[in-house]
Write a protein that holds these residues in place. Structure first.
Motif, PDB file in Angstrom:
ATOM      1  N   LYS A 183      -8.208  -2.595  -0.696  1.00 16.77           N
ATOM      2  CA  LYS A 183      -7.476  -3.680  -0.033  1.00 16.77           C
ATOM      3  C   LYS A 183      -7.350  -3.419   1.460  1.00 16.77           C
ATOM      4  O   LYS A 183      -7.497  -4.321   2.285  1.00 16.77           O
ATOM      5  CB  LYS A 183      -6.090  -3.844  -0.646  1.00 16.77           C
ATOM      6  N   LEU A 184      -7.062  -2.166   1.806  1.00 16.70           N
ATOM      7  CA  LEU A 184      -6.956  -1.781   3.212  1.00 16.70           C
ATOM      8  C   LEU A 184      -8.283  -1.977   3.923  1.00 16.70           C
ATOM      9  O   LEU A 184      -8.323  -2.473   5.051  1.00 16.70           O
ATOM     10  CB  LEU A 184      -6.494  -0.330   3.319  1.00 16.70           C
ATOM     11  N   ALA A 185      -9.384  -1.625   3.265  1.00 14.44           N
ATOM     12  CA  ALA A 185     -10.715  -1.815   3.852  1.00 14.44           C
ATOM     13  C   ALA A 185     -10.979  -3.292   4.114  1.00 14.44           C
ATOM     14  O   ALA A 185     -11.482  -3.664   5.181  1.00 14.44           O
ATOM     15  CB  ALA A 185     -11.784  -1.247   2.926  1.00 14.44           C
ATOM     16  N   LYS A 186     -10.613  -4.137   3.172  1.00 15.35           N
ATOM     17  CA  LYS A 186     -10.839  -5.571   3.348  1.00 15.35           C
ATOM     18  C   LYS A 186     -10.001  -6.127   4.495  1.00 15.35           C
ATOM     19  O   LYS A 186     -10.484  -6.940   5.294  1.00 15.35           O
ATOM     20  CB  LYS A 186     -10.514  -6.307   2.050  1.00 15.35           C
ATOM     21  N   GLU A 187      -8.745  -5.677   4.593  1.00 16.64           N
ATOM     22  CA  GLU A 187      -7.891  -6.139   5.686  1.00 16.64           C
ATOM     23  C   GLU A 187      -8.463  -5.738   7.042  1.00 16.64           C
ATOM     24  O   GLU A 187      -8.477  -6.543   7.983  1.00 16.64           O
ATOM     25  CB  GLU A 187      -6.490  -5.561   5.540  1.00 16.64           C
ATOM     26  N   THR A 195      -4.870   9.365  -0.155  1.00 11.68           N
ATOM     27  CA  THR A 195      -4.601   9.995  -1.440  1.00 11.68           C
ATOM     28  C   THR A 195      -3.999   9.050  -2.464  1.00 11.68           C
ATOM     29  O   THR A 195      -3.660   9.469  -3.554  1.00 11.68           O
ATOM     30  CB  THR A 195      -3.656  11.193  -1.254  1.00 11.68           C
ATOM     31  N   GLY A 196      -3.876   7.775  -2.160  1.00 13.88           N
ATOM     32  CA  GLY A 196      -3.298   6.816  -3.089  1.00 13.88           C
ATOM     33  C   GLY A 196      -4.343   6.252  -4.034  1.00 13.88           C
ATOM     34  O   GLY A 196      -5.417   6.820  -4.240  1.00 13.88           O
ATOM     35  N   ALA A 197      -4.048   5.121  -4.617  1.00  9.10           N
ATOM     36  CA  ALA A 197      -4.955   4.469  -5.553  1.00  9.10           C
ATOM     37  C   ALA A 197      -6.167   3.889  -4.811  1.00  9.10           C
ATOM     38  O   ALA A 197      -6.051   3.444  -3.673  1.00  9.10           O
ATOM     39  CB  ALA A 197      -4.224   3.359  -6.299  1.00  9.10           C
ATOM     40  N   THR A 198      -7.302   3.897  -5.480  1.00 11.02           N
ATOM     41  CA  THR A 198      -8.514   3.386  -4.838  1.00 11.02           C
ATOM     42  C   THR A 198      -8.426   1.877  -4.617  1.00 11.02           C
ATOM     43  O   THR A 198      -9.018   1.365  -3.665  1.00 11.02           O
ATOM     44  CB  THR A 198      -9.764   3.709  -5.676  1.00 11.02           C
ATOM     45  N   ASP A 199      -7.698   1.162  -5.480  1.00 15.26           N
ATOM     46  CA  ASP A 199      -7.544  -0.275  -5.278  1.00 15.26           C
ATOM     47  C   ASP A 199      -6.816  -0.577  -3.976  1.00 15.26           C
ATOM     48  O   ASP A 199      -7.158  -1.514  -3.260  1.00 15.26           O
ATOM     49  CB  ASP A 199      -6.795  -0.906  -6.444  1.00 15.26           C
ATOM     50  N   ILE A 201       0.853  -1.188   0.000  1.00  9.79           N
ATOM     51  CA  ILE A 201       0.000   0.000   0.000  1.00  9.79           C
ATOM     52  C   ILE A 201       0.888   1.236   0.000  1.00  9.79           C
ATOM     53  O   ILE A 201       1.865   1.308   0.738  1.00  9.79           O
ATOM     54  CB  ILE A 201      -0.938  -0.002   1.219  1.00  9.79           C
ATOM     55  N   TRP A 202       0.529   2.207  -0.796  1.00  4.39           N
ATOM     56  CA  TRP A 202       1.286   3.446  -0.910  1.00  4.39           C
ATOM     57  C   TRP A 202       1.089   4.284   0.341  1.00  4.39           C
ATOM     58  O   TRP A 202      -0.034   4.503   0.783  1.00  4.39           O
ATOM     59  CB  TRP A 202       0.817   4.200  -2.153  1.00  4.39           C
ATOM     60  N   MET A 203       2.200   4.754   0.905  1.00  3.46           N
ATOM     61  CA  MET A 203       2.137   5.589   2.104  1.00  3.46           C
ATOM     62  C   MET A 203       1.992   7.055   1.709  1.00  3.46           C
ATOM     63  O   MET A 203       2.420   7.466   0.648  1.00  3.46           O
ATOM     64  CB  MET A 203       3.392   5.411   2.953  1.00  3.46           C
ATOM     65  N   GLN A 204       1.431   7.852   2.586  1.00  9.17           N
ATOM     66  CA  GLN A 204       1.157   9.251   2.291  1.00  9.17           C
ATOM     67  C   GLN A 204       1.628  10.139   3.422  1.00  9.17           C
ATOM     68  O   GLN A 204       1.904   9.673   4.519  1.00  9.17           O
ATOM     69  CB  GLN A 204      -0.329   9.454   2.049  1.00  9.17           C
ATOM     70  N   ASP A 205       1.694  11.449   3.133  1.00 10.54           N
ATOM     71  CA  ASP A 205       2.143  12.415   4.128  1.00 10.54           C
ATOM     72  C   ASP A 205       1.001  12.881   5.022  1.00 10.54           C
ATOM     73  O   ASP A 205       1.166  13.050   6.221  1.00 10.54           O
ATOM     74  CB  ASP A 205       2.776  13.625   3.448  1.00 10.54           C
TER      75      ASP A 205
END
Length: 109
Positions: A63-67, A55-59, A29-33
């Protein structure tokens, strides 16, 4: 003989750079500031926890929501770039996100 062995036979001089591809897949997962906002609301008298501000990709956010839903064993959904979790789980969700390396901001009471 698997696909990697066949590719090595076809292209013996080719070198595979695994460090970049593995580091991206290990994080996943892409990290953000900016921090992810974790809110608590009541809709139709039932408590929900809302996560927004990714602010990253919706996919990746899906995935984060599912986890999160599987770790907490609760229901929820992903709508309008927001994760909606059934129940009041702000503290647990914030711990999960912090362990993954996200900045999280708690909003509300």
């Amino acid at each position: 003989m698997d696909l990697q062995d066949q590719l090595k036979n076809l292209f013996p001089d080719h070198r595979i750079e695994e460090s970049k591809s593995e580091s991206i897949t290990e994080k996943g997962i892409w990290m953000q500031d900016d921090p992810i906002i974790c809110k608590y609301e009541k809709r139709k008298g039932k408590p929900i926890t809302i996560l927004e501000g990714y602010t990253g990709a919706t996919d990746d956010f899906k995935k984060l929501a599912k986890e999160i839903k599987t770790q907490l064993s609760v229901g929820g959904s992903f709508k309008d770039d927001k994760i909606i979790i059934q129940g009041e789980y702000r503290d647990k969700i914030m711990q999960i996100l912090k362990s993954k390396g996200f900045n999280v901001k708690r909003v509300g009471g």
